[in-house]
Scaffold this motif. Structure first.
Motif, mmCIF file in Angstrom:
data_model
loop_
_atom_site.group_PDB
_atom_site.id
_atom_site.type_symbol
_atom_site.label_atom_id
_atom_site.label_comp_id
_atom_site.label_asym_id
_atom_site.label_seq_id
_atom_site.Cartn_x
_atom_site.Cartn_y
_atom_site.Cartn_z
ATOM 1 N N VAL A 141 -30.359 -21.883 -2.551
ATOM 2 C CA VAL A 141 -30.423 -23.101 -1.525
ATOM 3 C C VAL A 141 -29.149 -22.699 -0.483
ATOM 4 N N VAL A 142 -29.503 -23.012 0.833
ATOM 5 C CA VAL A 142 -28.676 -23.111 1.926
ATOM 6 C C VAL A 142 -28.198 -24.470 1.960
ATOM 7 N N LEU A 143 -27.027 -24.799 1.841
ATOM 8 C CA LEU A 143 -26.195 -26.184 1.874
ATOM 9 C C LEU A 143 -26.135 -26.641 3.247
ATOM 10 N N GLN A 144 -25.977 -27.995 3.170
ATOM 11 C CA GLN A 144 -25.915 -28.717 4.691
ATOM 12 C C GLN A 144 -24.634 -28.493 5.129
ATOM 13 N N THR A 145 -23.616 -27.922 4.323
ATOM 14 C CA THR A 145 -22.330 -27.694 4.800
ATOM 15 C C THR A 145 -21.795 -26.108 5.411
ATOM 16 N N LYS A 146 -23.025 -25.450 5.057
ATOM 17 C CA LYS A 146 -22.836 -23.987 5.699
ATOM 18 C C LYS A 146 -22.788 -23.803 7.218
ATOM 19 N N LYS A 147 -21.774 -23.294 7.674
ATOM 20 C CA LYS A 147 -21.809 -23.163 9.128
ATOM 21 C C LYS A 147 -22.605 -22.506 9.824
ATOM 22 N N ASN A 148 -22.918 -21.152 9.407
ATOM 23 C CA ASN A 148 -23.895 -20.531 10.307
ATOM 24 C C ASN A 148 -25.131 -20.445 9.376
ATOM 25 N N LYS A 149 -25.903 -21.444 9.775
ATOM 26 C CA LYS A 149 -27.210 -21.688 8.743
ATOM 27 C C LYS A 149 -28.152 -20.688 9.368
ATOM 28 N N PRO A 150 -28.988 -20.070 8.418
ATOM 29 C CA PRO A 150 -30.023 -19.025 8.838
ATOM 30 C C PRO A 150 -31.169 -19.790 9.575
ATOM 31 N N THR A 151 -31.970 -19.043 9.996
ATOM 32 C CA THR A 151 -33.002 -19.527 10.798
ATOM 33 C C THR A 151 -33.985 -19.860 9.689
ATOM 34 N N ILE A 152 -34.842 -21.136 10.001
ATOM 35 C CA ILE A 152 -35.752 -21.506 9.097
ATOM 36 C C ILE A 152 -37.145 -21.003 9.640
ATOM 37 N N GLU A 153 -37.969 -20.480 8.593
ATOM 38 C CA GLU A 153 -39.328 -19.840 9.050
ATOM 39 C C GLU A 153 -40.527 -20.685 8.473
ATOM 40 N N PRO A 154 -41.368 -20.624 8.988
ATOM 41 C CA PRO A 154 -42.883 -21.059 8.473
ATOM 42 C C PRO A 154 -43.233 -20.001 7.562
ATOM 43 N N LEU A 155 -44.450 -20.618 6.625
ATOM 44 C CA LEU A 155 -44.725 -19.978 5.772
ATOM 45 C C LEU A 155 -45.832 -18.856 6.480
ATOM 46 N N PRO A 156 -45.495 -17.561 6.012
ATOM 47 C CA PRO A 156 -46.420 -16.474 6.883
ATOM 48 C C PRO A 156 -47.642 -16.475 6.343
#
Length: 753
Positions: free
Chosen positions: A706-721
């Motif tokens: 999981v990537v938490l809501q509290t993470k500062k530098n959130k990664p880019t969300i990608e669509p399903l390939p």
């Protein structure tokens, strides 16, 4: 210091009330002596509620798995157990005797005359077995003769008239007797005794109801007699005769001359439903009298919470298990020792035991949870004494040679830094969500830390435990199968030996299911503890049961929502464990049986050497047990339990609020689908992506982090390939279809969070 009196002689007795050779502990004359059993037979044969309640108790016992357990793995003990197994399950047909034995519940006791017979077989040579355990009906046992000084039973009198007339005293040393709730030296407590009051009231109420219905259905005629007519007149007598005919025949009618008046009054006050309610209450009293009240929940207008029904069901199951245990104890302490003495004298010190399984697993599961909780909290240590005790208590295989630390080093050699490879070379590695300095840690601490941060490491570790359970149990099942086939083969004539493989009952599958279920439960608990560390703010969340979610599971397969057993785990995980343990054992046992059968039929056609056939089918069984398919199955099962437990936690409403996105993790993917998805970060409400939650194929070690809501530098969300047909072909787990169906139900939950 108080002197201790060493007493070796009884002065009193049990105080069992017996008078004129009849037990005198009943205050109702109709339930005293032989007449009581006539009443009990009438109750259990004629009343549907009594029949239902008794069947609820006896059916699970009849359907349970009964077997003979050797005292040890020594050849002499295994041979002794095999002899007892032949006597009970081949010569005697124990399953058919259970129904007669279980009459001790309704009547308080059941009596059998032990009839021995000298037999011979190719496997055991000459031996003394059982010609019969001859049932003696309770209604024919008229008197009980006891020692007046000790109250110990010496003999019973059987008397019966008719074509099979009998009048004989039976010595207790020739009898096998089963008792229910025996106090002192009495003749047991009939389960039907507390049902007698409700049963009698119910009969009376039903009679009143039918009388009332009849009177309400037929109007009451009222005839006005002229003043000049007296009861002595012929006209009066004729009128009364006609009225009598009217109330007893449908086609009756009345004609009367002028001066006579007839009215028909309909009875309006009778309400049969009030009596029906009374009958229902008596039925409920009969069910409740022997802890079957859970059968009434939700029926006939009864309410009841699911938790209440589950608790009552657990209690009732324990009661049933206690009855089965009582049967086994009587046979183990009285019948098996005498048979062993007749056949082997003093050669066997510890006797084989008749065991029963498949009724209740609750006690073993609760014991495991208690020990696990104490060990994890540090109250007790995971030392060798504890391990030996648990293994012995639950019939687990002996541990590998070496100390616990040495075995732990072997089991924990892979800390997640390397990838395991199956026989086909198709292995997926796993990424570590976070990096931590592991230096200066003890071996045990390092293993725990690796487990806490890397689900792939947990999957590998638990796969080894599952693999051990699978192989040890399949080894036992295979050895017993080979022994049973060869025993039957040697008994059959030459032209019928091919049938030796037919109708062989596999032994050990019930025990295998219990052990696998326990191991998978441990795996799920470890996965749940691990995943809670990944969302620290939600670590104390009490997981809720999404009923729509589980309804979808129920509709998909054969599992039922009310089958939940393991209170420490989420309901979906409990269902998955139950389903997996049952299907895996059934599938593996069937495959093992098929391989042995195939090799047997091949060799039976080409050789008449029993030794050659036995070696070939033994090799076939061993080859299957040690094949890569078992290891692959263990890894796949571990991955399924770990991933589904993690997903169950992630998709709880409270936990989902803390999550920003999911990441598909696999550092060394081998299949097309895992290569396509590895490293992808996708939105938590992306149900299209969630369809491809791991595991997706055999030996899949992928997992979601999981990537938490509290993470500062959130990664880019990608669509399903784009998922190609080649990608889809690499998905070979049927569980993915279930995920696809269930995630449709979850869509409304994910959106908006």
């Amino acid at each position: 210091m108080t002197d201790i009196i060493f007493n070796t002689k009884e002065k009193g007795n049990s105080g069992t009330p017996i008078s004129a050779l009849v037990y005198d502990n009943e205050y109702l004359s109709q339930l005293s002596g032989v007449q009581a059993h006539t009443v009990y037979n009438k109750m259990r044969r004629s009343d549907p509620q009594v029949r239902k309640v008794l069947s609820a108790i006896t059916s699970p016992i009849k359907a349970a798995s009964w077997s003979i357990e050797p005292a040890s793995e020594e050849p002499k003990d295994i041979e002794a157990a095999a002899l007892m197994e032949r006597i009970f399950f081949t010569d005697l047909n124990f399953d058919s005797k259970l129904g007669e034995i279980l009459t001790f519940l309704a009547h308080g006791y059941s009596i059998f005359e032990v009839i021995h017979e000298n037999k011979t077989s190719s496997d055991f040579g000459a031996y003394t077995g059982l010609a019969n355990l001859a049932f003696r009906n309770q209604s024919t046992i008229t008197e009980w003769r006891v020692d007046p000084k000790t109250s110990k039973l010496k003999e019973v009198h059987q008397e019966s008239s008719g074509d099979a007339e009998v009048d004989v005293w039976l010595k207790t040393d020739t009898l096998l007797m089963f008792f229910n709730e025996r106090e002192g030296d009495d003749n047991g407590f009939p389960l039907l005794r507390p049902l007698y009051g409700p049963y009698k009231r119910k009969l009376m109420t039903e009679t009143l109801k039918m009388v009332g219905i009849e009177r309400s259905a037929i109007p009451t005629p009222t005839l006005k007699v002229p003043q000049n007519i007296t009861p002595k007149d012929e006209e009066y007598k004729a009128a009364v005769s006609i009225l009598s005919s009217f109330t007893s025949a449908e086609n009756s009618f009345i004609t009367y001359p002028d001066g006579w008046e007839l009215d028909l009054h309909q009875n309006q006050g009778f309400d049969p439903m009030k009596l029906e309610d009374s009958i229902k209450r008596e039925d409920e009293k009969m069910a409740g009298a022997i802890l079957a009240t859970f059968l009434e929940l939700g029926t006939g207008g009864n309410g009841g919470a699911y938790a209440l029904g589950e608790n009552l069901e657990r209690v009732f199951t324990q009661v049933i298990a206690s009855f089965a245990k009582s049967i086994a104890t009587t046979i183990n302490t009285e019948l098996i020792p005498s048979l062993m003495n007749l056949n082997l004298g003093d050669a066997i010190e510890v006797m084989p035991k008749l065991t029963v399984s498949g009724i209740s697993e609750e006690a073993g599961m609760e014991f495991m949870q208690v020990v696990t909780g104490y060990a994890n909290s540090g109250v007790i240590q995971k030392d060798e004494q504890l391990e030996d005790h648990v293994r012995k208590l639950h019939g687990l295989p002996k541990k590998a040679e070496g100390t616990m630390l040495e075995n732990q080093e072997t089991a924990g050699g892979d800390n997640g830094d390397s990838d395991s490879t199956d026989n086909n070379g198709d292995t997926d590695g796993g990424a570590t969500p976070t990096d931590t300095d592991d230096t200066a840690l003890s071996l045990d601490e390092g293993i725990k830390l690796a487990e806490a941060k890397n689900p792939k490491s947990l999957i590998d570790q638990e796969a080894k435990a599952i693999d051990e359970v699978m192989k040890s149990n399949l080894q036992f099942i295979g050895e017993k199968l080979v022994a049973d086939v060869m025993r039957k083969y040697k008994q059959l004539p030459e032209n019928g030996k091919l049938k030796a493989i037919d109708n062989i009952k596999l032994g050990g599958t019930a025990k295998y299911k219990r052990q696998l279920k326990g191991t998978l439960t441990t795996t799920a608990n470890k996965a749940l503890d691990q995943v809670k560390t990944e969302v620290p703010t939600a670590s104390d969340v009490k997981l809720k049961n999404n009923e729509e979610f589980f309804k979808a599971l129920d509709d998909f397969g054969s599992i039922k929502f009310a089958d939940s057993e393991f209170s420490s785990l989420p309901a979906h995980v409990r269902k998955l464990i139950t389903l997996q343990s049952s299907r895996i054992v059934d599938r593996q046992a069937a495959e093992l049986e098929d391989r042995v059968a195939f090799v047997f039929m091949q060799n039976e056609q080409t050789t008449d050497s029993a030794a050659t056939i036995e070696k070939e089918i033994s090799d076939a069984a061993n080859d299957y047990v040690n094949s890569g398919a078992i290891g692959t199955g263990a890894t796949t099962t571990s991955s399924t339990i770990v991933n589904q437990t993690r997903n169950e936690f992630f998709f709880d409403d409270e936990v989902l609020e803390e999550i920003y996105a999911f990441q598909f993790n696999n550092s060394d993917p081998k299949t097309d689908i895992c290569k396509k998805l590895a490293g992808r970060v996708f939105a938590k409400n992306d149900t299209e992506f969630l369809v491809y939650s791991p595991p997706l194929h055999f030996n899949c070690r992928s997992f979601l982090s999981v990537v938490l809501q509290t993470k500062k530098n959130k990664p880019t969300i990608e669509p399903l390939p784009p998922i190609t047909e080649t990608d889809r072909k690499s998905i070979n787990l049927s569980e993915s279809k279930k995920i696809e169906k269930v995630l449709d139900i979850l869509e409304h939950t994910c959106k908006g969070n």
